[in-house]
Design a protein around this motif. Structure first.
Motif, PDB file in Angstrom:
ATOM      1  N   LEU A 175      -0.590  -3.802  -8.281  1.00  0.00           N
ATOM      2  CA  LEU A 175       0.799  -4.496  -8.868  1.00  0.00           C
ATOM      3  C   LEU A 175       1.686  -3.791  -9.269  1.00  0.00           C
ATOM      4  N   ASP A 176       1.308  -2.915 -10.042  1.00  0.00           N
ATOM      5  CA  ASP A 176       2.488  -2.279 -10.893  1.00  0.00           C
ATOM      6  C   ASP A 176       2.900  -2.477 -12.323  1.00  0.00           C
ATOM      7  N   LEU A 177       1.936  -2.705 -12.474  1.00  0.00           N
ATOM      8  CA  LEU A 177       1.590  -3.805 -13.787  1.00  0.00           C
ATOM      9  C   LEU A 177       0.477  -2.014 -14.775  1.00  0.00           C
ATOM     10  N   GLU A 178       1.408  -2.171 -15.760  1.00  0.00           N
ATOM     11  CA  GLU A 178       0.983  -1.476 -16.880  1.00  0.00           C
ATOM     12  C   GLU A 178      -0.395  -1.897 -17.439  1.00  0.00           C
ATOM     13  N   VAL A 179      -1.572  -0.947 -17.894  1.00  0.00           N
ATOM     14  CA  VAL A 179      -2.498  -1.124 -18.129  1.00  0.00           C
ATOM     15  C   VAL A 179      -3.271  -0.258 -19.892  1.00  0.00           C
ATOM     16  N   ILE A 180      -3.874  -1.306 -20.482  1.00  0.00           N
ATOM     17  CA  ILE A 180      -4.828  -0.238 -21.581  1.00  0.00           C
ATOM     18  C   ILE A 180      -6.115  -1.369 -21.588  1.00  0.00           C
ATOM     19  N   ALA A 181      -6.656   0.506 -22.255  1.00  0.00           N
ATOM     20  CA  ALA A 181      -8.526   0.041 -22.133  1.00  0.00           C
ATOM     21  C   ALA A 181      -8.474  -0.025 -23.541  1.00  0.00           C
TER      22      ALA A 181
ATOM     23  N   LEU B 275      -2.487 -12.599  -8.170  1.00  0.00           N
ATOM     24  CA  LEU B 275      -2.470 -11.876  -9.317  1.00  0.00           C
ATOM     25  C   LEU B 275      -0.785 -11.660  -9.056  1.00  0.00           C
ATOM     26  N   GLN B 276      -0.350 -11.226  -8.430  1.00  0.00           N
ATOM     27  CA  GLN B 276       0.493 -10.538  -7.603  1.00  0.00           C
ATOM     28  C   GLN B 276       1.897 -11.533  -8.192  1.00  0.00           C
ATOM     29  N   THR B 277       0.962 -13.102  -8.596  1.00  0.00           N
ATOM     30  CA  THR B 277       2.603 -14.221  -8.189  1.00  0.00           C
ATOM     31  C   THR B 277       2.572 -14.061 -10.043  1.00  0.00           C
ATOM     32  N   LEU B 278       1.470 -13.643 -10.733  1.00  0.00           N
ATOM     33  CA  LEU B 278       1.615 -14.407 -12.345  1.00  0.00           C
ATOM     34  C   LEU B 278       2.362 -13.645 -12.919  1.00  0.00           C
ATOM     35  N   PRO B 279       3.341 -14.085 -13.801  1.00  0.00           N
ATOM     36  CA  PRO B 279       4.301 -13.456 -14.761  1.00  0.00           C
ATOM     37  C   PRO B 279       3.747 -12.624 -15.492  1.00  0.00           C
ATOM     38  N   VAL B 280       2.593 -12.133 -15.304  1.00  0.00           N
ATOM     39  CA  VAL B 280       1.625 -10.936 -15.848  1.00  0.00           C
ATOM     40  C   VAL B 280       2.441  -9.348 -16.172  1.00  0.00           C
ATOM     41  N   HIS B 281       1.864  -8.754 -17.687  1.00  0.00           N
ATOM     42  CA  HIS B 281       3.207  -7.346 -17.686  1.00  0.00           C
ATOM     43  C   HIS B 281       1.724  -6.593 -17.533  1.00  0.00           C
ATOM     44  N   VAL B 282       0.867  -6.798 -18.697  1.00  0.00           N
ATOM     45  CA  VAL B 282      -0.433  -5.431 -18.711  1.00  0.00           C
ATOM     46  C   VAL B 282      -1.736  -6.209 -18.670  1.00  0.00           C
ATOM     47  N   LEU B 283      -2.367  -5.418 -17.974  1.00  0.00           N
ATOM     48  CA  LEU B 283      -4.099  -5.558 -17.735  1.00  0.00           C
ATOM     49  C   LEU B 283      -5.084  -4.514 -19.243  1.00  0.00           C
TER      50      LEU B 283
ATOM     51  N   ASN C 183      -5.813   9.066 -15.721  1.00  0.00           N
ATOM     52  CA  ASN C 183      -4.783   8.477 -15.907  1.00  0.00           C
ATOM     53  C   ASN C 183      -4.170   6.955 -16.334  1.00  0.00           C
ATOM     54  N   CYS C 184      -5.225   6.752 -17.197  1.00  0.00           N
ATOM     55  CA  CYS C 184      -5.160   5.555 -18.409  1.00  0.00           C
ATOM     56  C   CYS C 184      -4.491   6.520 -19.230  1.00  0.00           C
ATOM     57  N   HIS C 185      -3.577   5.866 -20.081  1.00  0.00           N
ATOM     58  CA  HIS C 185      -2.765   6.156 -21.303  1.00  0.00           C
ATOM     59  C   HIS C 185      -2.934   5.262 -22.573  1.00  0.00           C
ATOM     60  N   ARG C 186      -3.163   4.349 -22.284  1.00  0.00           N
ATOM     61  CA  ARG C 186      -2.970   3.849 -23.686  1.00  0.00           C
ATOM     62  C   ARG C 186      -4.332   3.089 -23.952  1.00  0.00           C
ATOM     63  N   GLY C 187      -5.010   2.936 -25.023  1.00  0.00           N
ATOM     64  CA  GLY C 187      -6.172   2.542 -25.366  1.00  0.00           C
ATOM     65  C   GLY C 187      -5.936   1.895 -27.122  1.00  0.00           C
ATOM     66  N   GLN C 188      -7.180   1.149 -27.433  1.00  0.00           N
ATOM     67  CA  GLN C 188      -7.640   0.984 -28.569  1.00  0.00           C
ATOM     68  C   GLN C 188      -9.249   0.740 -28.196  1.00  0.00           C
ATOM     69  N   GLY C 189      -9.235   0.935 -29.466  1.00  0.00           N
ATOM     70  CA  GLY C 189     -10.829   0.711 -29.920  1.00  0.00           C
ATOM     71  C   GLY C 189     -11.311   1.905 -31.633  1.00  0.00           C
ATOM     72  N   TYR C 190     -12.632   1.554 -31.956  1.00  0.00           N
ATOM     73  CA  TYR C 190     -13.494   2.070 -33.381  1.00  0.00           C
ATOM     74  C   TYR C 190     -13.284   3.216 -33.610  1.00  0.00           C
ATOM     75  N   LEU C 191     -12.566   4.441 -31.973  1.00  0.00           N
ATOM     76  CA  LEU C 191     -13.038   5.776 -32.464  1.00  0.00           C
ATOM     77  C   LEU C 191     -11.515   6.028 -32.786  1.00  0.00           C
ATOM     78  N   MET C 192     -10.659   4.591 -32.573  1.00  0.00           N
ATOM     79  CA  MET C 192      -9.457   5.357 -33.329  1.00  0.00           C
ATOM     80  C   MET C 192      -9.202   4.585 -34.540  1.00  0.00           C
ATOM     81  N   ALA C 193      -9.285   2.825 -34.279  1.00  0.00           N
ATOM     82  CA  ALA C 193      -9.482   2.140 -35.816  1.00  0.00           C
ATOM     83  C   ALA C 193      -9.839   0.707 -35.513  1.00  0.00           C
ATOM     84  N   ARG C 194     -10.544   0.176 -36.113  1.00  0.00           N
ATOM     85  CA  ARG C 194     -10.829  -1.338 -36.215  1.00  0.00           C
ATOM     86  C   ARG C 194     -10.126  -1.701 -36.936  1.00  0.00           C
TER      87      ARG C 194
END
Ligand code: G
Ligand code: G
Ligand code: MN
Ligand code: NA
Length: 254
Positions: free
Chosen positions: A206-212, A168-176, A228-239
């Protein structure tokens, strides 16, 4: 239904449309992105879920054509005056890992990247964790090339696959993206927060951003904030919603 899909992709593109689910900063309520999700409305079978037709498209070798419909729908939506971004918000699409090796993908996605930026959004690609772990060398190069163009890559359904952390550390990814099964378990008992806490620790290491994903209750949201998770999506906020009816407004701060 498999035959129907292949035929529809060729002759009935109007059966496809896209819905968008907003992503928020959980503390300020600021809209930070949108996830685009493809919809297929079959004249006879009604709404068919992508959970069903995406695997079919892969089996039948028409996943590229499906993404073509996705990009076409999004570009049409982006042309609308109501779909103006502020320059720092993301517009994510889901792609299947198997298509990354396809040399046509770049030609297909370049117009998406361009139209997205033009409208004031930052393009993002979501790829599910299970598939990311078996990428060919060619696919990895392709993914890196997207990264070099400033496209962010998110690992979808994180926690459900078998990621080797070294890989995972070698992959060109930015967000989990924390899979919703872990979010759905968050509740009154803080012991149920441990897996999410572990995923957040991995992201941090791994210095990646995270979103729930899949936030459905106020309690789940506040547990995430505590962890300490500060980003998210879900039915609570918007479908997920079609462009008509989609609100690009910020949510309530909390
Ligand atoms: O939107 P919905 O919950 O029905 O999506 C079900 C699954 O289909 C999710 O895993 C989602 O990522 C996937 N999906 C939705 N739209 C697309 C798409 O345009 N392309 C791909 N490859 N998968 C998609
Ligand atoms: O695998 P992926 O994360 O791309 O799946 C996205 C799917 O999750 C979409 O089809 C969307 O409809 C669904 N989804 C989004 N928010 C929620 C939620 O809060 N709860 C549930 N159960 N599903 C959600
Ligand atoms: Mn997704
Ligand atoms: Na997911």
């Amino acid at each position: 239904i498999s035959e129907s899909l292949v035929a529809s992709l060729k002759v009935s593109p109007e059966e496809f449309s896209v819905v968008y689910q907003p992503q928020y900063d959980l503390d300020s309520g600021r809209l930070v992105g949108l996830e685009a999700l493809l919809r297929w409305q079959h004249p006879e079978f009604g709404a068919v879920s992508p959970a069903e037709f995406v695997p079919l498209a892969e089996q039948r070798g028409v996943i590229h054509e499906l993404t073509e419909q996705l990009v076409r729908c999004i570009r049409r939506d982006l042309d609308s005056d109501t779909f103006i971004g502020k320059g720092d918000q993301r517009l994510a699409i889901n792609i299947s890992a198997r298509q990354i090796a396809d040399s046509r993908l770049e030609h297909l996605l370049d117009p998406f990247f361009e139209a997205t930026r033009q409208a004031g959004w930052l393009p993002e690609l979501e790829i599910t964790e299970t598939h990311l772990m078996n990428l060919s060398r060619r696919s990895l190069e392709q993914l890196r090339a997207f990264g070099d163009k400033g496209v962010t890559v998110a690992v979808d359904d994180f926690g459900t696959g078998y990621s080797s952390l070294a890989y995972l550390q070698t992959l060109p990814v930015h967000v989990l993206k924390i899979d919703r099964q872990f979010v759905s378990r968050l509740g009154p008992d803080r012991r149920d927060s441990r897996i999410v806490a572990a995923i957040l620790a991995i992201a941090d290491a791994l210095d990646l951003e995270v979103i729930a994903e899949g936030i459905e209750t106020e309690l789940q949201k506040s547990r995430l904030q505590e962890l300490n998770c500060h980003r998210g999506q879900g039915y609570l906020m918007a479908r997920p919603s079609p462009l008509a009816g989609l609100s690009l407004a910020d949510a309530e701060p909390s």
